[in-house]
Design an enzyme around this catalytic site. Structure first.
Site, PDB file in Angstrom:
ATOM      1  CG  ASP A 128      34.885 -16.357 -31.034  1.00  0.00           C
ATOM      2  OD1 ASP A 128      36.240 -15.752 -31.601  1.00  0.00           O
ATOM      3  OD2 ASP A 128      34.263 -17.224 -31.941  1.00  0.00           O
ATOM      4  CG  ASP A 147      38.060 -14.540 -36.911  1.00  0.00           C
ATOM      5  OD1 ASP A 147      36.740 -13.280 -37.937  1.00  0.00           O
ATOM      6  OD2 ASP A 147      38.182 -14.751 -36.592  1.00  0.00           O
TER       7      ASP A 147
END
Length: 238
Positions: free
Chosen positions: A15, A17
């Site tokens: 991922d 963020d």
């Protein structure tokens, strides 16, 4: 330090963020500003940081808007992604939040977590492939701002998911497609996520390992929702 044997895996699915870059905090501030403004004058509980983790974190933007509004019993038309940010529709609110996010990114920039860069470097040396899997439609601008535009062989972000009609997190589809495009079986892939919806997506797929990165969601919560191991920084996986 978590004992992860990288000999067991051929791909890492990151991922963005909160995992590679600290842009999760920028998202939190943008969501808080948008929802706080929107809720003014409405007889409902105010927006809190807990709402970010419960309803918004990791989800595609419009799904996050709808999820939070549902928690307050507020019904709005869905609208269209082309809606003006001033429109009181799900898409309008999502676009308003995106404007706030873009403003902060433009004025403040972003730097990747040093531990995350260290892990990327180590995996590259080992020949472990890396993909970026993000619900954000801002993933590529964030990567560019952080100087990481060329670090991932595959990027499956919110733009790709929308264009190709790929179901977003907490469903595993974006991670599964990223592994497929790397040419690696899901069982030989590691998912690295900081969001509840992200570890849920990892748990829903047939992945070799799901790593939760605790940037505020809580280690126990991440484990309860599908993380096999939890770290506070990716350098712990070296």
């Amino acid at each position: 330090m978590e004992d992860v044997d990288w000999n067991d895996y051929d791909a890492a699915l990151f991922d963005l963020d909160g995992v590679i870059t600290p842009t999760a905090r920028v998202h939190q501030l943008a969501w808080a500003r948008m929802f706080t403004d929107f809720l003014q004058g409405r007889d409902v509980d105010p927006y809190t940081e807990a709402d970010y983790f419960a309803y918004v974190d990791g989800k595609p933007r419009y799904e996050g808007v709808a999820s939070f509004l549902g928690s307050r019993g507020i019904e709005l038309p869905h609208g269209d992604p082309s809606d003006d940010p001033s429109a009181e529709t799900v898409c309008g609110l999502g676009n308003r939040k995106n404007d706030y996010f873009s403003e902060v990114l433009r004025t403040e920039g972003v730097e990747a977590y040093p531990g995350s860069i260290a892990l990327l470097d180590a995996l590259e040396e080992r020949g472990v492939k890396s993909a970026l899997v993000s619900s954000s439609r801002n993933a590529r601008p964030v990567l560019a701002a952080a100087g990481l535009a060329d670090r991932f062989e595959v990027v499956v972000d919110g733009e790709v998911a929308a264009a190709e009609h790929i179901a977003g997190k907490p469903r595993p589809d974006t991670f599964l497609i990223a592994a497929e495009r790397l040419g690696v079986a899901s069982k030989r892939s590691v998912v690295l996520e900081d969001a509840v919806s992200g570890v849920q997506a990892g748990a829903a797929g047939d992945f070799g390992l799901v790593v939760g990165v605790d940037r505020g969601a809580g280690a126990d919560v991440l484990r309860e929702n599908g993380a096999d191991v939890v770290v506070s920084d990716l350098a712990e996986l070296l």
